[in-house]
Design an enzyme around this catalytic site. Structure first.
Site, PDB file in Angstrom:
ATOM      1  CG  HIS A 200      -2.052   0.934   1.177  1.00 47.76           C
ATOM      2  ND1 HIS A 200      -2.225   1.933   2.108  1.00 47.76           N
ATOM      3  CD2 HIS A 200      -3.078   1.073   0.301  1.00 47.76           C
ATOM      4  CE1 HIS A 200      -3.309   2.626   1.828  1.00 47.76           C
ATOM      5  NE2 HIS A 200      -3.847   2.134   0.734  1.00 47.76           N
ATOM      6  CE  LYS A 202      -1.151   4.862  -1.675  1.00 43.75           C
ATOM      7  NZ  LYS A 202      -1.772   4.253  -0.496  1.00 43.75           N
ATOM      8  CG  ASP A 207      18.937  11.015 -10.276  1.00 44.43           C
ATOM      9  OD1 ASP A 207      18.755   9.967 -10.928  1.00 44.43           O
ATOM     10  OD2 ASP A 207      18.979  12.143 -10.810  1.00 44.43           O
ATOM     11  CG  HIS A 383      -6.860   8.489  -0.563  1.00 49.24           C
ATOM     12  ND1 HIS A 383      -5.515   8.351  -0.850  1.00 49.24           N
ATOM     13  CD2 HIS A 383      -7.372   7.243  -0.541  1.00 49.24           C
ATOM     14  CE1 HIS A 383      -5.235   7.075  -1.012  1.00 49.24           C
ATOM     15  NE2 HIS A 383      -6.333   6.371  -0.825  1.00 49.24           N
ATOM     16  CE  LYS A 385      -4.091   6.602   2.638  1.00 52.29           C
ATOM     17  NZ  LYS A 385      -5.478   6.431   2.652  1.00 52.29           N
ATOM     18  CG  ASP A 390       0.907  16.751  22.826  1.00 54.04           C
ATOM     19  OD1 ASP A 390      -0.315  16.968  22.918  1.00 54.04           O
ATOM     20  OD2 ASP A 390       1.523  15.939  23.546  1.00 54.04           O
TER      21      ASP A 390
END
Length: 465
Positions: A200, A202, A207, A383, A385, A390
Site C-alpha cells: 500500500h 506510495k 537519483d 484520502h 492519512k 501536541d
C-alpha cells in the site's frame, strides 16, 4: 484510494470470513516502554539523531531539540527515545520536508523531479491506473528510460486489478523494470501465496537524492483539486483530498532502503548497478523518522501512533481516510479525551468504499460519548492519512487507522518532530475543518435503522476491509 476488495464481489461466505478473522491480531501494546523493542538499550533519555555527517552527540542532539521543538523538555526527549526503541528507527536531521496537497500539486512536483533524473527512478505505488493522468505519467517514465535513466516500478497486484496488463507490458517493453507485488495468480509468485497482503506504499525516489511519499496514487482521481485552499469553490470537477511530502536530505537514503528491500525480497530480477546511495548533504532543519511496516512484521507505525496518542498532553488531530480502529487505538483515544486532551478526527463524508465508511461510523457513538469530536469532510473524497499531536509530532504517509493497514499491508509513514512543520499541519487540519460537518450526538442517535444495520454488518467484516 484503498481499493478494498468487496467481500460479496469475491464471493467469500460470511462463515469463512468469521473463521479467518481470528488468524492474526495486532500485539498488545497498551503499555509500551523502552524495552518493547530492545534495539537501542533501556532507560535512554536522549534519542539517536543522525545527519549527513553521522550520529550527533547527546549534547548536539539536545541543542537541536531545543531549537526545533517549542517548549522543549526532557520528557519530550525521553519520549522520542522511547519511540526509537519501540520502532527500531532513529531520527534523521538535516532534511527539507515540503508539504504537498492534493493531486495537481503533488503530480506536478513528482513529474518535475522525474524530468530532472539523471541516474535512476524508483516508483512504488498501490494504484497505477490507465487513464489520462496515468498514461501521462507512464509516458514520462518511458521517455526517461529511453533517455538512459533506469526506471524500476513496484505496483500492487490488487491495487491495479482494474488496470490492463498491456499497460504495464508497454512500460516493460520500453526497458522499465516492473515488479507486481503478490500476484493474484499463485503461479507467478516468488514465495508463499498470501492473498491478504498488499503493498500500500506510495514512494518515488529520484537519483537517491529526492523522495516523495504520502497518500497519493497514480490515478485520474487526482487530476483536479479537492477545493482545499482553492479560491474557486464552485469548480465542476472535484478531485480527492490528499497529502504528500517531498523530502531532500539524509532521510532519502532511508526511503531508498525501503524500496530496495521490497524489490530484493518480492521478486527475482536484479537491479542494474547504479549509485543508489549518493553522498547526501544536509538540506534543511527537519528531524524525521522513516517508518516502514511489513505484513505480519513489527508494526512500527502502529506502535508510533499508540505511543504518541498515549503520551499526548494537549491535542490529537487526526485526518483519516479509512478509520476503523482496533480496540487498543480506540481505548487510547478515549483515554486521551477523558484526561482533557483535545481529540478531533476528520473522516470522510464522501467515500469510495461503503463498507469501510459504515465500519468507521459504527464507532461514532462510543467516541462521541467520551468527548472525542468527529467531523466529516464534505464534497471531496478524503484520502489523506495524517496526524499532528501536541503541536510538535506529525506524521504523513500511506497508513490508514485500520487493522488492514497495521497488520497486513506494506506501509510507509514519515514522522516529523518539529514545531514549525506541526504548525503547517495544524493549519491544514483547520482548513479541512472548515470544509467539514461536525457530528453531534443528538443528531447521530436519530440516524435510520437501516444505517445502524449497515454499521453492524460492516463492523463484523472490518478485519477484511
Amino acid at each position: 484510494m484503498a481499493r478494498h476488495i468487496h467481500p460479496i464481489r469475491l464471493a467469500v461466505p460470511l462463515a469463512v470470513v468469521l473463521v479467518l478473522n481470528a488468524c492474526a491480531t495486532l500485539p498488545e501494546v497498551n503499555y509500551l516502554d523502552a524495552s518493547d523493542v530492545d534495539t537501542v538499550g533501556n532507560n535512554k533519555t536522549v534519542p539517536t539523531v543522525k545527519n549527513a555527517n553521522g550520529v550527533l552527540s547527546n549534547k548536539k542532539t539536545v541543542a537541536l531539540m531545543h531549537q526545533r521543538w517549542k517548549n522543549f523538555s526532557p520528557d519530550q526527549a525521553a519520549l522520542a527515545a522511547q519511540e526509537e526503541s519501540v520502532t527500531g528507527s532513529p531520527l534523521i536531521s538535516g532534511n527539507q520536508v515540503t508539504l504537498l496537497f492534493d493531486g495537481p500539486q503533488t503530480m506536478a512536483a513528482m513529474m518535475e523531479a522525474i524530468k530532472k533524473a539523471k541516474s535512476h527512478i524508483h516508483l512504488e505505488t498501490y494504484i497505477f491506473d490507465q487513464d489520462e493522468l496515468g498514461i501521462a505519467f507512464s509516458d514520462l517514465l518511458i521517455a526517461q528510460q529511453q533517455a538512459g535513466v533506469q526506471v524500476s516500478i513496484i505496483y500492487d497486484s490488487v491495487g491495479t486489478i482494474g488496470t490492463p496488463q498491456s499497460f504495464f507490458d508497454k512500460m516493460e517493453a520500453a526497458g522499465i523494470q516492473m515488479l507486481a507485488f503478490n500476484p493474484i495468480n499463485p503461479g507467478k509468485l516468488h514465495g508463499p501465496w498470501e492473498p491478504n497482503r498488499r503493498d500500500h506504499r506510495k514512494i518515488l525516489i529520484v537519483d537517491g537524492e529526492v523522495a516523495f511519499t504520502g497518500g497519493v496514487n497514480i490515478s485520474a482521481s487526482y487530476a483536479n483539486s479537492s477545493l482545499f485552499r482553492s479560491k474557486n469553490k464552485n469548480q465542476a470537477a472535484v478531485g480527492w483530498r490528499d497529502t504528500h511530502i517531498r523530502i531532500e536530505g539524509p532521510a532519502v537514503a532511508a526511503l531508498q532502503w525501503v524500496f530496495l528491500d521490497t524489490w530484493t525480497n518480492a521478486g527475482d530480477a536484479t537491479l542494474p548497478e547504479k549509485t543508489y546511495f549518493p553522498p547526501l548533504q544536509n538540506q534543511g532543519n527537519k528531524m524525521v523518522r522513516v517508518l516502514a511496516s511489513e505484513p505480519e512484521g513489527n508494526p512500527a507505525i502502529y506502535k508510533a501512533y499508540m505511543l504518541a496518542i498515549q503520551e499526548a498532553s494537549t491535542s490529537i488531530h487526526i485526518t483519516s481516510a479509512y478509520f476503523v480502529p482496533d480496540a487498543q487505538i480506540l481505548r487510547a483515544l478515549i483515554a486521551a479525551a477523558k484526561r482533557g486532551v483535545d481529540v478531533k478526527i476528520i473522516m470522510p463524508g464522501v467515500t469510495d468504499s461503503g463498507l469501510v465508511f459504515h465500519a468507521g461510523q459504527s464507532f461514532y457513538t462510543e467516541m462521541l460519548a467520551a468527548g472525542i469530536k468527529i467531523y466529516e469532510l464534505q464534497i471531496a473524497v478524503l484520502h489523506a492519512k495524517t496526524a499532528v499531536i501536541d503541536q510538535v509530532w506529525s506524521t504523513v504517509g500511506s497508513t490508514n487507522i485500520d487493522t488492514r493497514s497495521f497488520l497486513h499491508n506494506k506501509e510507509i509513514n514519515v514522522v516529523v518532530i518539529d514545531t514549525e512543520f506541526a504548525l503547517s499541519m495544524e493549519n491544514a487540519f483547520n482548513e479541512d475543518l472548515r470544509l467539514s460537518r461536525e457530528i453531534q450526538m443528538e443528531q447521530w442517535q436519530q440516524r435510520p435503522v437501516t444505517t445502524k444495520l449497515k454499521e453492524w454488518l460492516a463492523r463484523r467484516l472490518e478485519y477484511w476491509l
